[in-house]
Design a protein around this motif. Structure first.
Motif, PDB file in Angstrom:
ATOM      1  N   PRO A  21      22.176   1.088  46.014  1.00  0.00           N
ATOM      2  CA  PRO A  21      21.318   0.599  46.913  1.00  0.00           C
ATOM      3  C   PRO A  21      20.590   1.654  47.405  1.00  0.00           C
ATOM      4  CG  PRO A  21      23.665   1.108  47.977  1.00  0.00           C
ATOM      5  CD  PRO A  21      23.812   1.354  46.573  1.00  0.00           C
ATOM      6  N   VAL A  22      19.443   1.486  48.250  1.00  0.00           N
ATOM      7  CA  VAL A  22      18.745   2.396  48.669  1.00  0.00           C
ATOM      8  C   VAL A  22      18.647   2.611  50.271  1.00  0.00           C
ATOM      9  CG1 VAL A  22      16.925   2.133  47.006  1.00  0.00           C
ATOM     10  CG2 VAL A  22      16.763   0.599  48.728  1.00  0.00           C
ATOM     11  N   VAL A  23      18.520   3.907  50.704  1.00  0.00           N
ATOM     12  CA  VAL A  23      18.282   4.248  52.121  1.00  0.00           C
ATOM     13  C   VAL A  23      16.851   4.604  52.170  1.00  0.00           C
ATOM     14  CG1 VAL A  23      19.241   5.349  53.895  1.00  0.00           C
ATOM     15  CG2 VAL A  23      20.757   4.547  52.367  1.00  0.00           C
ATOM     16  N   VAL A  24      16.232   3.858  53.411  1.00  0.00           N
ATOM     17  CA  VAL A  24      14.858   4.378  53.357  1.00  0.00           C
ATOM     18  C   VAL A  24      14.493   4.823  54.881  1.00  0.00           C
ATOM     19  CG1 VAL A  24      13.782   3.240  51.338  1.00  0.00           C
ATOM     20  CG2 VAL A  24      13.585   2.146  53.858  1.00  0.00           C
ATOM     21  N   SER A  25      13.642   5.564  55.168  1.00  0.00           N
ATOM     22  CA  SER A  25      13.218   5.841  56.390  1.00  0.00           C
ATOM     23  C   SER A  25      12.317   4.792  56.984  1.00  0.00           C
ATOM     24  CB  SER A  25      12.640   7.394  56.513  1.00  0.00           C
ATOM     25  OG  SER A  25      12.335   7.494  58.038  1.00  0.00           O
ATOM     26  N   ASN A  26      12.266   4.675  58.158  1.00  0.00           N
ATOM     27  CA  ASN A  26      11.370   3.542  58.634  1.00  0.00           C
ATOM     28  C   ASN A  26       9.804   3.984  59.069  1.00  0.00           C
ATOM     29  OD1 ASN A  26      10.335   1.004  59.860  1.00  0.00           O
ATOM     30  ND2 ASN A  26      11.567   1.229  61.697  1.00  0.00           N
ATOM     31  N   VAL A  27       9.307   4.362  58.053  1.00  0.00           N
ATOM     32  CA  VAL A  27       7.930   4.777  57.820  1.00  0.00           C
ATOM     33  C   VAL A  27       7.194   4.128  56.780  1.00  0.00           C
ATOM     34  CG1 VAL A  27       8.626   7.341  58.843  1.00  0.00           C
ATOM     35  CG2 VAL A  27       8.649   6.927  56.416  1.00  0.00           C
ATOM     36  N   GLY A  28       5.914   3.895  57.099  1.00  0.00           N
ATOM     37  CA  GLY A  28       4.929   3.614  56.087  1.00  0.00           C
ATOM     38  C   GLY A  28       5.268   2.060  55.489  1.00  0.00           C
ATOM     39  N   GLY A  29       4.990   1.989  54.276  1.00  0.00           N
ATOM     40  CA  GLY A  29       5.526   0.866  53.641  1.00  0.00           C
ATOM     41  C   GLY A  29       6.958   0.660  53.117  1.00  0.00           C
ATOM     42  N   LEU A  30       7.889   1.656  53.483  1.00  0.00           N
ATOM     43  CA  LEU A  30       9.156   1.687  52.735  1.00  0.00           C
ATOM     44  C   LEU A  30      10.015   0.551  53.277  1.00  0.00           C
ATOM     45  CD1 LEU A  30       9.856   5.508  53.000  1.00  0.00           C
ATOM     46  CD2 LEU A  30       9.456   4.018  50.850  1.00  0.00           C
ATOM     47  N   PRO A  31      10.065   0.373  54.628  1.00  0.00           N
ATOM     48  CA  PRO A  31      10.856  -0.793  55.058  1.00  0.00           C
ATOM     49  C   PRO A  31      10.546  -2.267  54.455  1.00  0.00           C
ATOM     50  CG  PRO A  31       9.951   0.298  57.010  1.00  0.00           C
ATOM     51  CD  PRO A  31       9.106   0.791  55.677  1.00  0.00           C
ATOM     52  N   GLU A  32       9.054  -2.422  53.977  1.00  0.00           N
ATOM     53  CA  GLU A  32       9.037  -3.653  53.173  1.00  0.00           C
ATOM     54  C   GLU A  32       9.789  -3.670  51.835  1.00  0.00           C
ATOM     55  OE1 GLU A  32       4.598  -3.958  52.794  1.00  0.00           O
ATOM     56  OE2 GLU A  32       4.102  -3.266  54.789  1.00  0.00           O
ATOM     57  N   LEU A  33      10.036  -2.671  51.379  1.00  0.00           N
ATOM     58  CA  LEU A  33      10.751  -2.837  50.199  1.00  0.00           C
ATOM     59  C   LEU A  33      12.226  -3.175  50.373  1.00  0.00           C
ATOM     60  CD1 LEU A  33       9.266   0.449  48.550  1.00  0.00           C
ATOM     61  CD2 LEU A  33       8.407  -1.887  48.162  1.00  0.00           C
ATOM     62  N   VAL A  34      12.847  -3.155  51.423  1.00  0.00           N
ATOM     63  CA  VAL A  34      14.372  -3.309  51.576  1.00  0.00           C
ATOM     64  C   VAL A  34      14.389  -4.501  52.495  1.00  0.00           C
ATOM     65  CG1 VAL A  34      16.449  -2.027  52.365  1.00  0.00           C
ATOM     66  CG2 VAL A  34      14.582  -0.623  51.328  1.00  0.00           C
ATOM     67  N   VAL A  35      15.554  -5.295  52.149  1.00  0.00           N
ATOM     68  CA  VAL A  35      16.018  -6.126  52.819  1.00  0.00           C
ATOM     69  C   VAL A  35      17.330  -5.638  53.569  1.00  0.00           C
ATOM     70  CG1 VAL A  35      16.957  -8.376  53.200  1.00  0.00           C
ATOM     71  CG2 VAL A  35      15.151  -8.051  51.575  1.00  0.00           C
ATOM     72  N   GLU A  36      17.335  -5.330  54.654  1.00  0.00           N
ATOM     73  CA  GLU A  36      18.381  -4.362  55.588  1.00  0.00           C
ATOM     74  C   GLU A  36      19.756  -5.235  55.216  1.00  0.00           C
ATOM     75  OE1 GLU A  36      20.465  -1.991  57.853  1.00  0.00           O
ATOM     76  OE2 GLU A  36      18.331  -1.875  57.222  1.00  0.00           O
ATOM     77  N   GLY A  37      20.556  -4.531  54.870  1.00  0.00           N
ATOM     78  CA  GLY A  37      21.998  -4.933  54.576  1.00  0.00           C
ATOM     79  C   GLY A  37      22.320  -5.619  53.316  1.00  0.00           C
ATOM     80  N   GLU A  38      21.172  -6.213  52.528  1.00  0.00           N
ATOM     81  CA  GLU A  38      21.198  -6.900  51.343  1.00  0.00           C
ATOM     82  C   GLU A  38      20.886  -6.108  49.976  1.00  0.00           C
ATOM     83  OE1 GLU A  38      18.782 -10.607  49.164  1.00  0.00           O
ATOM     84  OE2 GLU A  38      19.323 -10.850  51.454  1.00  0.00           O
ATOM     85  N   SER A  39      19.690  -5.480  50.217  1.00  0.00           N
ATOM     86  CA  SER A  39      19.376  -4.325  49.148  1.00  0.00           C
ATOM     87  C   SER A  39      19.340  -2.858  49.533  1.00  0.00           C
ATOM     88  CB  SER A  39      17.804  -4.907  48.550  1.00  0.00           C
ATOM     89  OG  SER A  39      16.907  -4.761  49.614  1.00  0.00           O
TER      90      SER A  39
END
Length: 80
Positions: free
Chosen positions: A1-19
């Motif tokens: 899984p990936v862990v991203v910071s809530n900045v820029g476009g990063l949150p668009e890449l991750v479905v929280e808790g799913e991916s």
């Protein structure tokens, strides 16, 4: 899984808790918490990583990106 910071476009890449997980910027405790979860839940983490990879392959491949850009350009061209 990936862990991203809530900045820029990063949150668009991750479905929280799913991916993966999205953590607040400059919050090492939140990052550590998610990394501990990944370490403690090996099977769930592997499944999450598989979903993350599949999402990127499906939604962010070059063909999809080109199609989305062409759609946007055509829409913008009609407005001028």
């Amino acid at each position: 899984p990936v862990v991203v910071s809530n900045v820029g476009g990063l949150p668009e890449l991750v479905v929280e808790g799913e991916s993966g997980f999205v953590v607040p910027p400059a919050d090492p405790d939140a990052l550590a918490e998610r990394l501990r979860w990944i370490h403690a839940h090996r099977e769930a983490s592997i499944a999450m990583g598989v979903r993350a990879r599949q999402r990127i392959l499906n939604d962010f491949n070059i063909e999809t990106t080109i199609d989305q850009m062409l759609t946007l350009f055509r829409k913008l061209a009609k407005q001028t």
